[in-house]
Write a protein that holds these residues in place. Structure first.
Motif, PDB file in Angstrom:
ATOM      1  N   ARG A   1     -47.917  30.547 -21.865  1.00 26.25           N
ATOM      2  CA  ARG A   1     -46.811  31.616 -21.231  1.00 26.25           C
ATOM      3  C   ARG A   1     -46.134  32.186 -22.206  1.00 26.25           C
ATOM      4  O   ARG A   1     -45.757  33.310 -21.963  1.00 26.25           O
TER       5      ARG A   1
ATOM      6  N   ARG B   1     -30.871  36.477  -9.855  1.00 26.65           N
ATOM      7  CA  ARG B   1     -31.413  36.241 -11.239  1.00 26.65           C
ATOM      8  C   ARG B   1     -32.238  36.954 -11.905  1.00 26.65           C
ATOM      9  O   ARG B   1     -32.443  37.226 -13.048  1.00 26.65           O
TER      10      ARG B   1
ATOM     11  N   LYS C   1     -40.340  33.563 -19.984  1.00 25.04           N
ATOM     12  CA  LYS C   1     -39.009  32.750 -20.068  1.00 25.04           C
ATOM     13  C   LYS C   1     -38.122  33.506 -21.642  1.00 25.04           C
ATOM     14  O   LYS C   1     -38.064  32.897 -22.717  1.00 25.04           O
TER      15      LYS C   1
ATOM     16  N   TYR D   1     -30.985  34.248 -19.006  1.00 23.57           N
ATOM     17  CA  TYR D   1     -30.131  33.184 -18.788  1.00 23.57           C
ATOM     18  C   TYR D   1     -28.595  33.634 -18.851  1.00 23.57           C
ATOM     19  O   TYR D   1     -27.676  33.161 -17.936  1.00 23.57           O
TER      20      TYR D   1
ATOM     21  N   GLU E   1     -35.495  30.707  -6.975  1.00 23.95           N
ATOM     22  CA  GLU E   1     -35.612  29.514  -7.815  1.00 23.95           C
ATOM     23  C   GLU E   1     -34.123  29.201  -8.342  1.00 23.95           C
ATOM     24  O   GLU E   1     -33.186  29.925  -7.999  1.00 23.95           O
TER      25      GLU E   1
ATOM     26  N   SER F   1     -31.577  27.948 -11.570  1.00 24.86           N
ATOM     27  CA  SER F   1     -31.272  28.773 -12.899  1.00 24.86           C
ATOM     28  C   SER F   1     -32.606  28.350 -13.914  1.00 24.86           C
ATOM     29  O   SER F   1     -32.598  29.002 -14.469  1.00 24.86           O
ATOM     30  N   ALA F   2     -32.998  27.120 -14.010  1.00 31.67           N
ATOM     31  CA  ALA F   2     -33.942  26.903 -14.777  1.00 31.67           C
ATOM     32  C   ALA F   2     -34.904  25.826 -14.148  1.00 31.67           C
ATOM     33  O   ALA F   2     -35.600  25.157 -14.888  1.00 31.67           O
ATOM     34  N   ALA F   3     -35.302  25.951 -13.062  1.00 34.43           N
ATOM     35  CA  ALA F   3     -36.182  25.110 -12.265  1.00 34.43           C
ATOM     36  C   ALA F   3     -36.686  25.609 -10.927  1.00 34.43           C
ATOM     37  O   ALA F   3     -35.891  26.648 -10.416  1.00 34.43           O
TER      38      ALA F   3
ATOM     39  N   GLY G   1     -43.561  27.969 -13.542  1.00 36.28           N
ATOM     40  CA  GLY G   1     -43.242  26.341 -14.260  1.00 36.28           C
ATOM     41  C   GLY G   1     -44.679  25.741 -14.465  1.00 36.28           C
ATOM     42  O   GLY G   1     -45.401  25.582 -13.468  1.00 36.28           O
ATOM     43  N   ILE G   2     -44.701  25.218 -15.464  1.00 37.70           N
ATOM     44  CA  ILE G   2     -45.772  24.164 -15.498  1.00 37.70           C
ATOM     45  C   ILE G   2     -45.807  22.924 -14.744  1.00 37.70           C
ATOM     46  O   ILE G   2     -46.592  22.299 -14.297  1.00 37.70           O
ATOM     47  N   THR G   3     -44.406  22.366 -14.448  1.00 39.48           N
ATOM     48  CA  THR G   3     -44.109  21.133 -13.588  1.00 39.48           C
ATOM     49  C   THR G   3     -44.510  21.720 -12.263  1.00 39.48           C
ATOM     50  O   THR G   3     -45.447  20.856 -11.428  1.00 39.48           O
TER      51      THR G   3
ATOM     52  N   GLY H   1     -39.221  21.069 -13.229  1.00 41.45           N
ATOM     53  CA  GLY H   1     -39.058  21.814 -14.421  1.00 41.45           C
ATOM     54  C   GLY H   1     -39.143  20.609 -15.564  1.00 41.45           C
ATOM     55  O   GLY H   1     -39.119  19.539 -15.248  1.00 41.45           O
ATOM     56  N   THR H   2     -39.371  21.263 -16.813  1.00 44.16           N
ATOM     57  CA  THR H   2     -39.584  20.171 -17.862  1.00 44.16           C
ATOM     58  C   THR H   2     -38.440  19.243 -18.038  1.00 44.16           C
ATOM     59  O   THR H   2     -38.434  18.238 -18.221  1.00 44.16           O
TER      60      THR H   2
END
Ligand SMILES: *Cc1c(COP(=O)(O)O)cnc(C)c1O
Length: 368
Positions: free
Chosen positions: A113, A205, A215, A220, A251, A253-255, A277-279, A314-315
Motif C-alpha cells: 500500500r 473526505r 494513506k 486527515y 467511510e 475518518s480512519a476506518a 483497509g487491510i482489516t 481498521g488497524t
C-alpha cells in the motif's frame, strides 16, 4: 549502525527508562493503555538515493529529527490534482501471543500500500522487503514495549516523506522512510459503549481523482475541524459521503464501514475515494468463509435505516461496533453486545492476529 549521515538525524538522545532496557517489560501500567503516544526506545530510518533506491537503514534512539527548511514535506504537494504534502503513513500492530511469540498481521499488504501510495504521489518507496525489515527491526529493538497478551499491542507507524531540498514545484530528490511505535489499546476502547457516528453532509473526505485511496497525510488535516465539531457534540467520529453526489456513504475518518442485514454484509466499494483497509479486506475474507454474502458496492445513505448491525474496521479501531448513526437529525440505532455478527467476526480476526486461532491463510508473520 553505519556511518551514513541521515537526512532525519537524531538530535534528542534522551531515553526514558534506559537503565531497565534488559527487562522483559517496560515500566508501563498495561491496564491503563489508551491510544496516546508512549515513547519507546528506538526508531528505524533509511533514506533514498537519487536513483530512488533506499539505503540499508539503521536503528537509532527515538527522538526528534532534523529537516532542511526546503524539504519536500514542508513545501510542496506531490499530487497532480490536489494540493498535499509529500507524506504517506502506514499503521500496523505487533501482537504478543499467549505463547510468547510476537506477530505482525499481513505486513506485506502495508508495504504494498505504501508503494502504491508512493507511485501516486511521485515519491520513491522502499521495497516490500525493506519495509518489512524496517518494521521488524523496530519491533525487536522495542520488544519490551509490546504489551502482555490481551493488554493491547505495539502500534507501528511507518512514515515516508520528502526530505530532499528543492525550491521549484517538483518531486523531492530524496525521501526518508522512518518507523516508530507506541504501545496502545484499541483506538475505540473495547468494552466501552459502541460508537455513535455523525454523517457529515457538507465536507467530503475525498474527491474523485484525489488521494482518498492512499494513506496520504494530507487526507486527515482537512477533516479535523469536522471531527472536532462532531466530538464536541458527543459523537465518536464522522461518517463521510461521496463528494460527487453526497448520496452514498464512504467511510469514517480512519476506518472502513460495514452494514449487516441478516446473512448479508455490505460495504462501500473502494473505487479511488475510499482507503482499502487491510482489516476490511481480512474481515471480508473471514465473512465469506463463514458463509455470509458480502457485497462491495455503492451504499446509499438511506440503507443505514435498514441495517441491523453496523461496524467499523481498521488497524487502530479493530472491528468496532457502531451503536448509532445520526443523519439529518435522525438517529438510527443498531444491535451491539454479545452474540452478534460483529462480535463473531471480531473474535476470529483477533484470534488469528494474536495466534490463538490457527492461521490457515498465511496472514501471520512471526518476528520473535
Ligand atoms: C488506515 C485507514 C483505514 C483502515 O485501514 P487498515 O489497513 O484496516 O488499518 C481506513 N480508512 C482510512 C481513511 C485510513 O486512513
Amino acid at each position: 549502525m553505519h556511518g551514513t549521515k541521515a537526512a532525519a538525524s537524531v538530535v534528542d538522545e534522551h531515553v526514558s527508562g534506559a537503565e531497565r532496557e534488559d527487562e522483559e517489560y517496560a515500566d508501563v501500567d498495561w491496564d491503563k493503555l489508551g491510544f496516546s503516544l508512549i515513547r519507546t526506545d528506538y526508531m528505524f530510518a533509511t533514506r533514498s538515493c537519487k536513483d530512488g533506491n533506499f539505503e540499508q537503514g539503521y536503528l537509532s534512539r527515538y527522538g526528534n529529527i532534523e529537516l532542511n527548511p526546503a524539504a519536500g514535506i514542508l513545501n510542496y504537494g506531490q499530487a497532480k490534482l490536489q494540493i498535499s504534502s509529500a507524506g504517506l503513513i502506514e499503521g500496523m500492530k505487533a501482537y504478543r501471543g499467549e505463547d510468547g511469540r510476537i506477530l505482525l498481521f499481513r505486513p506485506e499488504l502495508n508495504a504494498m500500500r505504501m508503494k502504491i501510495g508512493a507511485e501516486r504521489m511521485c515519491m520513491h518507496s522502499p521495497s516490500v522487503h525493506q519495509f518489512i525489515e524496517g518494521v521488524k527491526q523496530t519491533v525487536l529493538a522495542n520488544r519490551r514495549w509490546v504489551p502482555p497478551p490481551g493488554k493491547g499491542s505495539l502500534y507501528l507507524r511507518p512514515l515516508l516523506f520528502g526530505t530532499g531540498a528543492s525550491l521549484g514545484v517538483a518531486a523531492a530528490p530524496e525521501y526518508t522512510f522512518l518507523v516508530f511505535g507506541s504501545p496502545v489499546q484499541n483506538y475505540f476502547k473495547e468494552g466501552t459503549a459502541a460508537l455513535n457516528l455523525y454523517v457529515e453532509k457538507v465536507i467530503p473526505r475525498a474527491y474523485l481523482g484525489g488521494t482518498g485511496g492512499v494513506k496520504a497525510i494530507s487526507n486527515y488535516g482537512p477533516v479535523l475541524e469536522v471531527m472536532r465539531r462532531a466530538k464536541s457534540r458527543g459523537f465518536s467520529d464522522v461518517l463521510y459521503l461521496d463528494a460527487d453526489t453526497g448520496k452514498n456513504i464512504e467511510e469514517v475518518s480512519a476506518a472502513n464501514i460495514f452494514l449487516v442485514k441478516g446473512s448479508t454484509i455490505v460495504t462501500p466499494a473502494t473505487s479511488g475515494t475510499i482507503l482499502g483497509g487491510i482489516t476490511r479486506k481480512s474481515v471480508i475474507e473471514i465473512a465469506l468463509d463463514l458463509g455470509y454474502k458480502v457485497e462491495e458496492r455503492r451504499v446509499p445513505v438511506e440503507e443505514l435505516k435498514e441495517a441491523e448491525e453496523v461496524f467499523c474496521t481498521g488497524t487502530a479501531a479493530g472491528v468496532a461496533s457502531v451503536g448509532s448513526i445520526t443523519y439529518q437529525n435522525t438517529r438510527t440505532e443498531y444491535k451491539v453486545g454479545d452474540g452478534i455478527v460483529t462480535q463473531q467476526l471480531r473474535s476470529i480476526l483477533v484470534g488469528i492476529q494474536t495466534g490463538s486461532i490457527q492461521d490457515t491463510k498465511n496472514w501471520v508473520f512471526q518476528i520473535a
